[in-house]
Design an enzyme around this catalytic site. Structure first.
Site, PDB file in Angstrom:
ATOM      1  N   HIS A  17     -45.314  39.065  18.704  1.00  0.00           N
ATOM      2  CA  HIS A  17     -44.307  39.103  19.769  1.00  0.00           C
ATOM      3  C   HIS A  17     -43.409  37.878  19.693  1.00  0.00           C
ATOM      4  CE1 HIS A  17     -46.374  42.539  21.529  1.00  0.00           C
ATOM      5  NE2 HIS A  17     -47.455  41.940  21.059  1.00  0.00           N
TER       6      HIS A  17
ATOM      7  N   GLY B  61     -56.235  11.161   4.465  1.00  0.00           N
ATOM      8  CA  GLY B  61     -56.253  11.466   5.902  1.00  0.00           C
ATOM      9  C   GLY B  61     -56.405  12.952   6.188  1.00  0.00           C
ATOM     10  N   ARG B  62     -55.639  13.788   5.483  1.00  0.00           N
ATOM     11  CA  ARG B  62     -55.672  15.230   5.782  1.00  0.00           C
ATOM     12  C   ARG B  62     -56.889  15.921   5.187  1.00  0.00           C
ATOM     13  NH1 ARG B  62     -51.510  13.364   2.837  1.00  0.00           N
ATOM     14  NH2 ARG B  62     -51.233  14.076   0.700  1.00  0.00           N
TER      15      ARG B  62
ATOM     16  N   GLU C 255     -47.780  18.059   3.840  1.00  0.00           N
ATOM     17  CA  GLU C 255     -47.838  16.631   3.506  1.00  0.00           C
ATOM     18  C   GLU C 255     -48.286  16.459   2.050  1.00  0.00           C
ATOM     19  OE1 GLU C 255     -50.444  13.440   5.537  1.00  0.00           O
ATOM     20  OE2 GLU C 255     -48.574  13.305   6.632  1.00  0.00           O
TER      21      GLU C 255
ATOM     22  N   GLU D 163     -48.746   4.991  16.754  1.00  0.00           N
ATOM     23  CA  GLU D 163     -49.055   5.899  17.867  1.00  0.00           C
ATOM     24  C   GLU D 163     -50.499   5.743  18.321  1.00  0.00           C
ATOM     25  OE1 GLU D 163     -47.659   6.646  14.944  1.00  0.00           O
ATOM     26  OE2 GLU D 163     -46.416   8.450  15.053  1.00  0.00           O
TER      27      GLU D 163
ATOM     28  N   LYS E 166     -41.185   5.664   9.709  1.00  0.00           N
ATOM     29  CA  LYS E 166     -42.031   4.660  10.381  1.00  0.00           C
ATOM     30  C   LYS E 166     -41.361   3.296  10.351  1.00  0.00           C
ATOM     31  CE  LYS E 166     -46.551   6.580   9.068  1.00  0.00           C
ATOM     32  NZ  LYS E 166     -47.768   6.338   8.297  1.00  0.00           N
TER      33      LYS E 166
ATOM     34  N   LYS F 262     -57.664   6.007   9.831  1.00  0.00           N
ATOM     35  CA  LYS F 262     -58.056   5.508   8.506  1.00  0.00           C
ATOM     36  C   LYS F 262     -57.596   4.057   8.341  1.00  0.00           C
ATOM     37  CE  LYS F 262     -57.334   6.308   3.602  1.00  0.00           C
ATOM     38  NZ  LYS F 262     -56.900   7.215   2.540  1.00  0.00           N
TER      39      LYS F 262
HETATM   40  O1  F6P Z   1     -48.459  10.785   8.814  1.00  0.00           O
HETATM   41  C1  F6P Z   1     -48.879   9.922   7.837  1.00  0.00           C
HETATM   42  C2  F6P Z   1     -50.345   9.639   7.925  1.00  0.00           C
HETATM   43  O2  F6P Z   1     -50.620   8.570   7.070  1.00  0.00           O
HETATM   44  C3  F6P Z   1     -51.230  10.834   7.590  1.00  0.00           C
HETATM   45  O3  F6P Z   1     -51.394  11.022   6.248  1.00  0.00           O
HETATM   46  C4  F6P Z   1     -52.471  10.475   8.310  1.00  0.00           C
HETATM   47  O4  F6P Z   1     -53.323  11.572   8.456  1.00  0.00           O
HETATM   48  C5  F6P Z   1     -51.904   9.952   9.619  1.00  0.00           C
HETATM   49  O5  F6P Z   1     -50.742   9.256   9.237  1.00  0.00           O
HETATM   50  C6  F6P Z   1     -52.813   9.068  10.406  1.00  0.00           C
HETATM   51  O6  F6P Z   1     -53.160   7.916   9.689  1.00  0.00           O
HETATM   52  P1  F6P Z   1     -54.352   6.999  10.164  1.00  0.00           P
HETATM   53  O7  F6P Z   1     -55.603   7.800  10.097  1.00  0.00           O
HETATM   54  O8  F6P Z   1     -54.370   5.848   9.205  1.00  0.00           O
HETATM   55  O9  F6P Z   1     -54.076   6.544  11.568  1.00  0.00           O
END
Ligand code: F6P
Length: 548
Positions: free
Chosen positions: A387, A270-271, A356, A216, A515, A210
């Protein structure tokens, strides 16, 4: 069930006291006695919507409890919050944004945000996604050497990974045009494993983010781009990449051509973004028809959520049940057990969606919350869970309510396996609710011929307390429609819970501190700075001794 005429809302405090009083009764948490006393419970405590069946009968809910919970919902304005969300109001108050994921699967012209037709942008993106997907499948969009793609790699994390990965796991079938892979963790072992299975000359790479700034994802995107460049040449790497993002400046800076960028708006959390351009890997792997049907299933649940009366409204009832378990009865966790291997990633998706969204400690007004908010959510597919952690759920000290997700009709031809699977799911629900009293445990051991001393010694260990609640959701089959409806059901439950607790379910400030600190610790790990925290400094010293 609650009466059909909607009574006026009282104050939240008095409405909540009514719920608490019912929970405080000696039989407040009883499940077994209610099932025994009332064989008609299933008929009265199960509800249908968007093709799903929700069974609440294996809980301690009564008509009086539900009436009280719905009274609390009214007092907290839960359905008013739903309506404000659907009108595109800035219900995400800390970020000043709407939460319009319903527009992503809604019909043209149905939703507006900031006075604009939100649906128009959505449908333009859907048309572009469809064109791209069909062109890839038809071999009109191909790899740089002119051959068709065989694999799609989605790079993303959190909501830019979990939803699409969960859906693809559920709906992908052998024979599909493309195999899909998901790279989320910045741990490069994940990339090394994937790289060994992928051919850069046949892999279409999607960078899903987003913000297009997530550390990452951008680190992995650079690794993967270098891998493409090594095989195809620096100038051709971008031609096998596409971006799914709201940040068009950053996607351009990364070198992804504008026609390969599929956008969405910042009112998509995002979620909640699975239904947006972030779902492109689903369309590529499962077909456009599959993705469109997924959206249709979610749309059916949206219509149910917006239109069904409160006493039959599945998301509202699910949220009210959670309030009963978390706040009235004090159960701090919930397990999700899909009895379908294809739903193996559903618990992971719900962990982000729910924790979240609902892991908040202050109200919309910034005051400390007066009651516990989001529970710990965890899960595994059944029967594997039986299990693993089910021991604690049957005999641990604190009840952990369970969501059983059942699929009536399998897509394989092994009827006996499916019967065993379902028998286990139903048995778990029954065992949790009914338990086994000490007298029953003793009788069973005596019957099996154990000596009296052994019966005495083992009886406490072999007693199950029962009264452990569960809900069940039955899907007729695992189709794109039923999956879309299921995920949307949980999304709307989350929105309702946000309103019940007067917290913002659409922000996630709690992930920011880590972060920021990681940014400061990075140069310490390379030996270019000192740590500000003594324990961090000591651990880095240990690491540096072993990894130079
Ligand atoms: O973990 C925090 C967060 O902002 C989530 O809400 C989101 O889904 C994820 O990081 C990834 O964010 P992006 O889509 O901006 O890379």
């Amino acid at each position: 069930m609650a009466g059909s005429a909607t009574p006026a809302a009282g104050t939240p405090e008095t409405a909540w006291q009514a719920v608490r009083a019912l929970a405080a009764r000696p039989d407040g948490a009883a499940v077994r006695a209610r099932l025994d006393a009332d064989p008609g419970r299933f008929a009265r405590f199960s509800h249908r919507g968007a093709g799903l069946l929700l069974d609440l009968s294996r809980t301690a809910l009564t008509e009086a409890v539900l009436d009280a919970l719905l009274g609390f919902a009214r007092a907290r304005g839960v359905l008013a919050f739903r309506d404000a969300m659907a009108r595109g109001e800035a219900v995400n108050v800390t970020e000043g944004r709407a939460a319009l994921h319903m527009a992503l699967r809604g019909p043209p012209g149905a939703f507006t945000a900031d006075g604009e037709d939100a649906s128009a942008a959505v449908h333009a993106t859907l048309a572009a996604m469809r064109g791209f997907t069909e062109a890839v499948h038809a071999g009109r969009i191909v790899a740089t050497d002119g051959a068709p793609f065989t694999d799609v790699l989605n790079i993303g994390i959190g909501g830019s990974d979990l939803g699409p990965a969960m859906v693809t796991r559920a709906l992908w079938r052998p024979g599909a045009a493309l195999r899909a892979h998901y790279l989320s963790n910045v741990d490069a072992h994940a990339w090394d494993e994937l790289r060994a299975r992928l051919d850069p000359r046949r892999t279409l790479v999607l960078v899903a983010s987003k913000t297009f700034t997530t550390q990452e994802t951008m680190t992995n995107a650079r690794l993967v781009r270098a891998w493409l460049a090594e095989a195809l040449g620096e100038d051709r790497a971008g031609a096998q990449m596409a971006a799914l993002s709201t940040n068009l400046v950053a996607t351009a800076a990364f070198g992804i051509p504008a026609e390969r960028v599929f956008g969405f708006r910042d009112w998509v959390g995002g979620r909640f973004s699975l239904w947006s351009a972030v779902g492109l890997s689903v369309a590529l792997a499962c077909g456009w028809d599959g993705f469109a049907r997924l959206l249709a299933g979610a749309r059916a649940m949206d219509a149910h959520f917006l239109e069904a009366p409160e006493a039959e409204n599945l998301p509202l009832l699910l949220a009210a049940t959670e309030i009963w378990h978390v706040d009235a009865l004090g159960y701090p966790a919930r397990a999700v057990l899909p009895y379908d291997e294809r739903l193996a990633r559903l618990p992971a998706h719900l962990q982000q969606l729910e924790m979240e969204s609902l892991g908040k400690r202050v109200t919309l007004a910034g005051a400390p919350v007066a009651m516990p908010t989001g529970p710990v959510v965890f899960g595994e597919p059944g029967t594997n869970a039986q299990h693993s952690f089910m021991q604690l759920i049957h005999q641990g000290t604190t009840p952990v309510p369970v969501d059983f997700v059942l699929v009536a009709r399998p897509d394989h031809g092994h009827a006996e396996s499916h019967r065993i699977l379902l028998a286990n799911a139903l048995a778990q629900a029954e065992a949790l609710a009914r338990g086994r009293s000490e007298a029953e445990a003793r009788a069973e051991m005596k019957k099996s011929g154990l000596p009296v001393a052994e019966v005495d010694r083992l009886a406490p260990h072999r007693t199950f307390p029962g009264d452990r609640p569960s809900i069940s959701i039955l899907l007729p089959a695992l189709t794109p429609e039923s999956l879309g409806a299921l995920v949307a059901l949980y999304e709307h439950k989350v929105a309702c819970l946000g309103a019940f607790w007067s917290i913002n379910p659409f922000d996630q400030w709690g992930v920011e501190l880590g972060k920021q600190l990681a940014g400061g610790i990075l140069p310490v790990l390379s030996g270019n700075a000192g740590a500000s925290d003594a324990a961090t400094a000591a651990m880095i010293a240990e690491i540096r001794q072993r990894w130079r």
